[in-house]
Design an enzyme around this catalytic site. Sequence first.
Site, mmCIF file in Angstrom:
data_model
loop_
_atom_site.group_PDB
_atom_site.id
_atom_site.type_symbol
_atom_site.label_atom_id
_atom_site.label_comp_id
_atom_site.label_asym_id
_atom_site.label_seq_id
_atom_site.Cartn_x
_atom_site.Cartn_y
_atom_site.Cartn_z
ATOM 1 N N SER A 147 27.793 44.457 15.600
ATOM 2 C CA SER A 147 27.474 43.410 14.625
ATOM 3 C C SER A 147 28.772 42.720 14.230
ATOM 4 O O SER A 147 29.844 43.349 14.250
ATOM 5 C CB SER A 147 26.863 44.070 13.384
ATOM 6 O OG SER A 147 26.837 43.151 12.301
ATOM 7 N N TYR A 159 27.813 50.450 7.138
ATOM 8 C CA TYR A 159 27.333 49.808 8.371
ATOM 9 C C TYR A 159 28.507 49.219 9.164
ATOM 10 O O TYR A 159 28.587 49.369 10.389
ATOM 11 C CB TYR A 159 26.338 48.723 7.961
ATOM 12 C CG TYR A 159 25.695 47.929 9.064
ATOM 13 C CD1 TYR A 159 24.722 48.493 9.890
ATOM 14 C CD2 TYR A 159 26.019 46.581 9.256
ATOM 15 C CE1 TYR A 159 24.107 47.736 10.876
ATOM 16 C CE2 TYR A 159 25.401 45.821 10.231
ATOM 17 C CZ TYR A 159 24.442 46.403 11.044
ATOM 18 O OH TYR A 159 23.833 45.646 12.014
HETATM 19 N N1 LIG Z 1 19.069 41.140 13.059
HETATM 20 C C1 LIG Z 1 20.359 40.881 12.947
HETATM 21 O O1 LIG Z 1 20.782 39.828 12.421
HETATM 22 C C2 LIG Z 1 21.375 41.857 13.439
HETATM 23 C C3 LIG Z 1 22.728 41.516 13.301
HETATM 24 C C4 LIG Z 1 23.687 42.394 13.778
HETATM 25 C C5 LIG Z 1 23.304 43.570 14.375
HETATM 26 N N2 LIG Z 1 21.976 43.892 14.473
HETATM 27 C C6 LIG Z 1 21.635 45.172 15.104
HETATM 28 O O2 LIG Z 1 20.651 44.956 16.081
HETATM 29 C C7 LIG Z 1 19.904 46.167 16.261
HETATM 30 C C8 LIG Z 1 18.418 45.849 16.275
HETATM 31 O O3 LIG Z 1 18.039 45.362 15.006
HETATM 32 P P1 LIG Z 1 16.817 44.349 14.762
HETATM 33 O O4 LIG Z 1 17.361 43.223 13.993
HETATM 34 O O5 LIG Z 1 16.073 44.115 16.024
HETATM 35 O O6 LIG Z 1 15.966 45.233 13.719
HETATM 36 P P2 LIG Z 1 14.439 45.756 13.736
HETATM 37 O O7 LIG Z 1 14.239 46.482 12.468
HETATM 38 O O8 LIG Z 1 13.520 44.636 14.063
HETATM 39 O O9 LIG Z 1 14.419 46.762 14.967
HETATM 40 C C9 LIG Z 1 15.137 47.975 14.940
HETATM 41 C C10 LIG Z 1 14.273 49.091 15.510
HETATM 42 O O10 LIG Z 1 15.047 50.301 15.466
HETATM 43 C C11 LIG Z 1 14.189 51.363 15.062
HETATM 44 N N3 LIG Z 1 14.991 52.443 14.480
HETATM 45 C C12 LIG Z 1 15.684 52.402 13.302
HETATM 46 N N4 LIG Z 1 16.277 53.581 13.076
HETATM 47 C C13 LIG Z 1 15.977 54.377 14.142
HETATM 48 C C14 LIG Z 1 16.281 55.725 14.481
HETATM 49 N N5 LIG Z 1 17.028 56.485 13.669
HETATM 50 N N6 LIG Z 1 15.814 56.233 15.644
HETATM 51 C C15 LIG Z 1 15.041 55.456 16.469
HETATM 52 N N7 LIG Z 1 14.701 54.180 16.179
HETATM 53 C C16 LIG Z 1 15.153 53.658 15.035
HETATM 54 C C17 LIG Z 1 13.249 50.718 14.059
HETATM 55 O O11 LIG Z 1 12.038 51.467 13.863
HETATM 56 C C18 LIG Z 1 13.007 49.338 14.685
HETATM 57 O O12 LIG Z 1 11.857 49.337 15.518
HETATM 58 C C19 LIG Z 1 20.353 47.114 15.137
HETATM 59 O O13 LIG Z 1 21.306 48.035 15.651
HETATM 60 C C20 LIG Z 1 21.015 46.181 14.149
HETATM 61 O O14 LIG Z 1 21.964 46.836 13.358
HETATM 62 C C21 LIG Z 1 21.006 43.060 14.037
#
Ligand SMILES: NC(=O)c1ccc[n+]([C@@H]2O[C@H](COP(=O)([O-])OP(=O)(O)OC[C@H]3O[C@@H](n4cnc5c(N)ncnc54)[C@H](O)[C@@H]3O)[C@@H](O)[C@H]2O)c1
Length: 272
Positions: A147, A159
């Site tokens: 991120s 985080y």
């Molecule tokens: N959305 C953003 O703007 C953004 C920005 C930077 C980084 N990220 C990173 O992208 C990745 C995906 O996030 P997203 O935005 O698609 O979120 P999201 O919540 O839509 O999807 C994340 C998925 O991970 C699963 N999950 C969470 N904890 C878990 C665990 N301990 N074991 C197994 N599964 C688990 C959740 O149930 C969910 O289905 C994450 O690592 C997040 O930190 C997202």
Amino acid sequence: MFQDKVAIITGAARGIGRATAELVIQGGGKVVVSDIDPDAAEQAARELGANAAAHAGDIAKDGAPEALVATTIDAFGQLDIVVNNAGYTVDSPIHKLSDGDFQAMLDVHTVAPFRILRAAAPYLRDPAKQEREEGREVFRKVVNVASLAAYGNAGQANYSSAKAGVIGLTKTLAKEWGPFKVNVNAVAFGLIDTRLTQAKTGDTTVKVGERTVAVGIPEKARTMMGAMIPLGRGGTAEEAAGAIAFLCSPWSDYVTGQVLNVSGGLALGMTA
Ligand SMILES: NC(=O)c1ccc[n+]([C@@H]2O[C@H](COP(=O)([O-])OP(=O)(O)OC[C@H]3O[C@@H](n4cnc5c(N)ncnc54)[C@H](O)[C@@H]3O)[C@@H](O)[C@H]2O)c1
């Protein structure tokens, strides 16, 4: 693009992970959908079709990474791609941040990817020895989801530290596994429109063990971030997945140890 390739994608029940799974399947690959949410994981695997299998469980739990790799080998007999994407956020300024919430972020974003990759080593790294003897190069892929927060984001000391940690893991493994033709890269997302970045209402939650964590970000932070993005908006999950898919594909065979910022040009954090 992914013919005869088998991928583990963590957090693939929804959001960026789900969109990545769709691209891998469309490209002819097979996917193990790993997610903490069992119903959503099963549903996603069903919708993705015969080339997908579900593995439900908290990847931060002891034994879960090894079980995930074992499920993959049972289901598809090989492993070529690992996308460490699962995660969530628990935000707080540092003076109010508990030990538990700091550790939880390290566990899911740094320790779990390390353990999954250690468990995957016999399948990602070892086949290269035989392939080398045969004079063949077969590239396998690791993509760790980081991120822009890794570069510093107020309210996210836990985080940010965890995502910075996974960048260190990425760069180290790129050096260790380069000779085995494993490309190891990270993507650092800015603002991608998923439930993690919707306006925080308290209604959207992740259930982690006995705990229910509300996800989302304050509306004010969303608006401020949006205004700072040169491309003028947050990204879609599909756009985010495209960058991951590139790093899983043969197009990236000569790319390793890199962090690809996928942020519409948004820059967060402190610079040197
Ligand atoms: N959305 C953003 O703007 C953004 C920005 C930077 C980084 N990220 C990173 O992208 C990745 C995906 O996030 P997203 O935005 O698609 O979120 P999201 O919540 O839509 O999807 C994340 C998925 O991970 C699963 N999950 C969470 N904890 C878990 C665990 N301990 N074991 C197994 N599964 C688990 C959740 O149930 C969910 O289905 C994450 O690592 C997040 O930190 C997202």
